[in-house]
Design a protein around this motif. Structure first.
Motif, short mmCIF file in Angstrom:
data_model
loop_
_atom_site.label_atom_id
_atom_site.label_comp_id
_atom_site.label_asym_id
_atom_site.label_seq_id
_atom_site.Cartn_x
_atom_site.Cartn_y
_atom_site.Cartn_z
N PHE A 157 -5.55 -4.99 9.29
CA PHE A 157 -6.41 -4.45 8.24
C PHE A 157 -6.90 -3.09 8.72
N ILE A 158 -6.64 -2.08 7.94
CA ILE A 158 -6.95 -0.71 8.36
C ILE A 158 -8.00 -0.08 7.45
N LEU A 159 -8.60 0.99 7.96
CA LEU A 159 -9.54 1.78 7.18
C LEU A 159 -8.93 3.16 6.94
N VAL A 160 -9.07 3.64 5.71
CA VAL A 160 -8.47 4.91 5.31
C VAL A 160 -9.57 5.87 4.88
N ASN A 161 -9.59 7.03 5.50
CA ASN A 161 -10.53 8.10 5.16
C ASN A 161 -10.11 8.72 3.83
N LYS A 162 -10.96 8.57 2.79
CA LYS A 162 -10.60 9.04 1.45
C LYS A 162 -10.95 10.51 1.20
N TYR A 163 -11.76 11.11 2.07
CA TYR A 163 -12.15 12.51 1.84
C TYR A 163 -11.44 13.49 2.78
N ALA A 164 -10.65 12.96 3.72
CA ALA A 164 -10.00 13.83 4.71
C ALA A 164 -9.13 14.89 4.05
N TYR A 165 -8.43 14.51 2.98
CA TYR A 165 -7.50 15.42 2.31
C TYR A 165 -8.03 15.85 0.93
N GLY A 166 -9.34 15.78 0.73
CA GLY A 166 -9.92 16.19 -0.54
C GLY A 166 -10.36 15.00 -1.36
N LEU A 167 -11.40 15.20 -2.17
CA LEU A 167 -11.93 14.13 -3.01
C LEU A 167 -11.14 14.05 -4.31
N ARG A 168 -10.76 12.82 -4.67
CA ARG A 168 -10.01 12.58 -5.90
C ARG A 168 -10.72 11.53 -6.75
N LEU A 169 -10.65 11.72 -8.06
CA LEU A 169 -11.25 10.75 -8.96
C LEU A 169 -10.46 9.44 -8.93
N PRO A 170 -11.14 8.31 -9.06
CA PRO A 170 -10.40 7.04 -9.15
C PRO A 170 -9.61 6.98 -10.45
N VAL A 171 -8.55 6.20 -10.45
CA VAL A 171 -7.67 5.96 -11.60
C VAL A 171 -6.80 7.18 -11.91
N SER A 172 -7.41 8.34 -12.24
CA SER A 172 -6.61 9.52 -12.59
C SER A 172 -6.07 10.23 -11.35
N HIS A 173 -6.74 10.07 -10.21
CA HIS A 173 -6.35 10.68 -8.93
C HIS A 173 -6.41 12.20 -8.96
#
Length: 267
Positions: free
Chosen positions: A99-115
């Motif tokens: 089970f891993i943790l993924v940094n969601k802001y490392a490569y820029g913030l994206r909206l959920p669903v639409s990405h």
């Protein structure tokens, strides 16, 4: 099933019910209670007033769940998201059941669903372990190592990786390790990243003549080089498909009892 979509719907629905109650239904309940109080000669007792002011069960649930769901949505969409490793394509770095943790802001913030990217932060670097939506089936998440950036040339022949014409250094650590007796355990060094890979000396594996990574795309490979469905087979990862950078293993579960003995950073 798109969990992000379900979470967004749950947040919007519970939030709408909660807000509607604050703006419309709660004032109406108070007015009814005040009217009943004025119409009663002896005044309302506490139980009767409480009954008139009581929230409907649907509003009660919405009020309770909305803040929790909202926090989960924000954390999962913009800060960190958990994933489970389903295959051995990233061995020995990641094992099946990690089970891993993924940094969601490392490569820029994206909206959920639409990405859709709403804030540019940084870009993937060679050697990063990246989670992305599979180009051929965007509902499926893949995890691979970034070996090629936009504009790079990539070649893979004779189990040797070349980036921009340069041979990527690797050294043998062990022949037939206990975890995978049929393979060679090697350490590869790509830019500032040092990580371990598997090669199967009995399998010629895929051969890739030199290709150039297009702008806005990345070339990825699994660390289990002869057992990985990666860019050597299906091409490049579009920038808009990026999910985030994997940075830690926090649990291992192979169907028995969960284990926390393998907690570690992902190199």
């Amino acid at each position: 099933m798109d969990f992000s979509l379900l979470l967004v719907i749950a947040v919007l629905l519970s939030g709408a019910i909660y807000l509607l109650d604050i703006l419309v239904f709660r004032p109406q309940r108070r007015k009814r209670a005040e009217a009943a109080q004025a119409a009663s000669e002896e005044g309302l007792d506490a139980a009767s007033r409480e009954a008139l002011l009581k929230e409907p069960w649907l509003v009660d649930y919405a009020r309770s769940f909305f803040p929790v769901l909202f926090v989960v949505l924000v954390v999962r969409s913009f800060i960190v998201e958990p994933f489970q490793i389903p295959s051995g394509s990233m061995r020995p770095t990641l094992e099946v059941g990690d089970f891993i943790l993924v940094n969601k802001y490392a490569y820029g913030l994206r909206l959920p669903v639409s990405h859709t990217q709403i804030l540019e932060v940084d870009s993937p670097e060679r050697g990063d372990v990246m989670v992305f939506r599979f180009p051929n089936e965007p509902s499926v998440n893949f995890i691979k190592r970034v070996v090629g950036l936009p504009g790079d040339t990539i070649r893979y022949e004779g189990k040797q990786l070349y980036v921009n014409g340069e041979r990527i250094a690797k050294q043998l650590l062990e022949e037939g390790p206990d975890a995978s007796p049929q393979q060679l355990l090697l350490e590869e060094e790509l830019d500032q990243a040092r990580y371990r890979i598997y090669n199967n000396p009995r399998d010629p594996g895929p051969q890739l003549r030199e290709v150039e990574v297009p702008e806005g795309h990345y070339f990825t490979m699994g660390d289990n080089r002869d057992h990985s469905n990666d860019s050597r087979y299906w091409g490049f990862v579009p920038e808009e498909n990026i999910v985030g950078r994997a940075f830690a293993v926090w649990m291992q579960w192979d169907g028995g009892l969960p284990s926390f003995s393998e907690v570690r950073r992902i190199e």
